[in-house]
Design a protein around this motif. Sequence first.
Motif, PDB file in Angstrom:
ATOM      1  N   SER A 204       0.829  -1.209   0.000  1.00  0.00           N
ATOM      2  CA  SER A 204       0.000   0.000   0.000  1.00  0.00           C
ATOM      3  C   SER A 204       0.864   1.260   0.000  1.00  0.00           C
ATOM      4  O   SER A 204       2.071   1.213   0.226  1.00  0.00           O
ATOM      5  N   SER A 205       0.217   2.387  -0.225  1.00  0.00           N
ATOM      6  CA  SER A 205       0.906   3.677  -0.224  1.00  0.00           C
ATOM      7  C   SER A 205       1.303   4.075   1.188  1.00  0.00           C
ATOM      8  O   SER A 205       0.475   4.091   2.108  1.00  0.00           O
ATOM      9  N   LYS A 206       2.573   4.438   1.380  1.00  0.00           N
ATOM     10  CA  LYS A 206       3.039   4.847   2.701  1.00  0.00           C
ATOM     11  C   LYS A 206       2.329   6.115   3.177  1.00  0.00           C
ATOM     12  O   LYS A 206       1.961   6.231   4.341  1.00  0.00           O
ATOM     13  N   SER A 207       2.121   7.062   2.256  1.00  0.00           N
ATOM     14  CA  SER A 207       1.478   8.315   2.649  1.00  0.00           C
ATOM     15  C   SER A 207       0.024   8.104   3.055  1.00  0.00           C
ATOM     16  O   SER A 207      -0.469   8.718   4.007  1.00  0.00           O
ATOM     17  N   VAL A 208      -0.657   7.199   2.373  1.00  0.00           N
ATOM     18  CA  VAL A 208      -2.053   6.904   2.720  1.00  0.00           C
ATOM     19  C   VAL A 208      -2.128   6.185   4.064  1.00  0.00           C
ATOM     20  O   VAL A 208      -2.982   6.494   4.905  1.00  0.00           O
ATOM     21  N   LEU A 209      -1.224   5.235   4.282  1.00  0.00           N
ATOM     22  CA  LEU A 209      -1.194   4.523   5.558  1.00  0.00           C
ATOM     23  C   LEU A 209      -0.878   5.468   6.715  1.00  0.00           C
ATOM     24  O   LEU A 209      -1.467   5.367   7.798  1.00  0.00           O
ATOM     25  N   ALA A 210       0.067   6.391   6.487  1.00  0.00           N
ATOM     26  CA  ALA A 210       0.434   7.343   7.539  1.00  0.00           C
ATOM     27  C   ALA A 210      -0.755   8.214   7.928  1.00  0.00           C
ATOM     28  O   ALA A 210      -1.021   8.447   9.113  1.00  0.00           O
ATOM     29  N   LEU A 211      -1.482   8.696   6.920  1.00  0.00           N
ATOM     30  CA  LEU A 211      -2.678   9.503   7.177  1.00  0.00           C
ATOM     31  C   LEU A 211      -3.732   8.678   7.912  1.00  0.00           C
ATOM     32  O   LEU A 211      -4.344   9.141   8.886  1.00  0.00           O
TER      33      LEU A 211
END
Length: 261
Positions: A204-211
């Motif tokens: 998955s996208s790291k930025s999406v997971l972080a958010l």
Amino acid sequence: VRELGDRNAAAVFPGFCSTIVLNNPRRRNALSLPMLQSLRRDLLHDVKSRELRVIVIAAEGPVFCSGHDLKELSSEDDVKHHSQVFELCAEVMTLIQKLPVPVIAKVNGLATAAGCQLVASCDIAVASDKSQFATPGVNIGLFCSTPAVALGRSLPRKVALEMLFTGEPLSAHEALMHGLVSKVVPEDKLEEETMKISQKICESSKSVLALGKATFYRQITQDLDTAYKITTKVMVDNLTLRDGQEGIEAFVQKRKPVWSH
């Protein structure tokens, strides 16, 4: 504590999994002040790396973590030292939930007191079927008040209080039933199952997971109306991310997304 960045994993899936190993089995991997300092340092070690996708906390020996080193809590040390130990422990536990990547506890053995707190503080916990979890501080006159913070947010209140009042352990399967751990597997499958979860996260996208992770912990303590106000705005913000649009476009075009992270 030793930190092992498994960068070879990049050959299997994008990014890498960093594994932190509690490695003082002779002291039952107690969370001494030096151990806590090392754990904090290792949690932050690669946190700004674009490639880091997930952190796993594991341990050497038959005890995952026995909690605080009681030798540091004797009357030989002053109140200032005792405060330093508990304040750093609280900082490490809250740091885990503030990190922009998921943190997985890989538990194979006994986790007690602050060790149980560590498991409860992680985002995901995978345990072998021989693992046990307990908060036995009451039996030695030191109630597990700080472990109770994480425990009370992971378990039903009456289950948490029974553990805290009696010091009796939960089996791995009881811990699973009450929500302290995510999965229970045979000991010989523990590494495989942990890596399977890690690999899925890495897709998955790291930025999406972080958010998503930050928002989950922000909303979970709010009332229902406030939680929906927070998450409604975040859903809109998510759509402004490059990866938010890439995921939707990939779905519509029936192709695999190419994340920018």
